[in-house]
Design an enzyme around this catalytic site. Structure first.
Site: not given
Ligand code: GLU
Length: 296
Positions: A261-263
């Site tokens: 994910a973008k995290r």
């Protein structure tokens, strides 16, 4: 909806990669882009890039530039012009006008708070793929009240009356390359938003219109978006658009077993490139052929 003649005459497989420029691309994106790219190249077809930037509050030009740079570096070359959704609001407005004409769209004045209160008051809340389903409060307003509130300038979204829409279209299905023929079940989503208070379109409407206008014949994307196809199929039927084939692919998991994910900043294509990996190595990591070497 009128499609450009170029689209109806074009033959062969057309795929696309359609990221939102809200962050840097990570390994999951690299895999997804390469998947669409390969499907087009193997069929001697075309691979398109679309920038899904209708949400002006979350999209950033620097992320858009990074998408182009990262894809080129990975060797995922797209054909023709990049379609930027923010430049095509008139296309979405035309589709919305067509749906309004069919009588399957209604204004919704509810705030998030109103919706939560209504759901809490009802005692039970049907859950759809994206959380609690809209309870249909504004669907029950009469015409006079709708018109008066719009005339008074009350902010509103536009929702699709899914039951009314399905009465027009009858049951719908689509074909997924990995799963075969699937029945579309738009009712489980409730009355989805087609245009938001702050943006005159929505993900569902823009994606459906764009895939048709760009002549996409094979939609490839992560299986997290499989439920969304219920709605896209319904919009295609209402708007008289061609029905592409679908291939919803698995989602990559990171070293901890969780989805990318973008995290996961360290797993961005940029971070891996800056850590000295070459494009082939990054693609191998994305495909699970090589162990992830997480920088820093
Ligand atoms: N823009 C969407 C995303 O970044 C993908 C849309 C699609 O492939 O239909 O998740």
């Amino acid at each position: 909806m009128e499609l450009p003649s170029l689209v109806s005459e074009s033959a062969g497989t057309v795929t696309r990669f359609a990221p939102s420029p809200t962050g840097l691309l990570h390994l999951g994106h690299a895999w997804s882009a390469a998947f669409a790219h390969r499907a087009a190249r193997e069929a001697g077809g075309r691979f398109l890039l679309r920038i899904e930037n209708i949400d002006a509050s979350r999209c950033r030009p620097e992320f858009e530039a990074a998408i182009r740079e990262d894809l080129r570096w990975l060797g995922v070359e797209w054909d023709g012009e990049v379609r930027r959704q923010s430049e095509h609001m008139a296309d979405y407005a035309a589709a919305l006008a067509q749906l309004t004409e069919l009588g399957v769209v209604y204004p919704c004045f509810c705030t998030r708070k109103d919706i939560l209160a209504e759901i809490a008051g009802a005692g039970h809340a049907p859950h759809g793929p994206d959380g609690p389903v809209y309870p249909g409060t504004c669907r029950r307003l009469d015409r006079g009240e709708r018109e008066a509130r719009i005339a008074a300038g009350e902010p509103h979204a536009l929702r699709l009356d899914v039951a009314a829409a399905l009465r027009r279209t009858g049951p719908l299905a689509f074909h997924d390359r990995a799963r075969g023929r699937l029945a579309a079940d738009p009712m489980r989503h409730g009355d989805v938003v087609l245009a938001r208070k702050d943006t005159p379109t929505s993900y569902h409407l823009a994606v459906t219109v764009d895939d048709a206008l760009q002549g996409v014949t094979l939609v490839t994307r992560g299986e997290d978006l499989l439920p969304a196809t219920d709605i896209h199929r319904l919009l295609q039927a209402l708007l008289g658009l061609p029905v592409p084939e679908y291939h919803h692919h698995r989602l990559l998991a990171g070293p901890d077993g969780r989805r990318f994910a973008k995290r996961d900043r360290s797993l961005t294509i940029r971070a891996l490139r800056e850590a000295g990996h070459d494009p082939a190595a990054v693609m191998d990591m994305a495909a699970g052929r090589r162990r992830l070497t997480v920088p820093g």
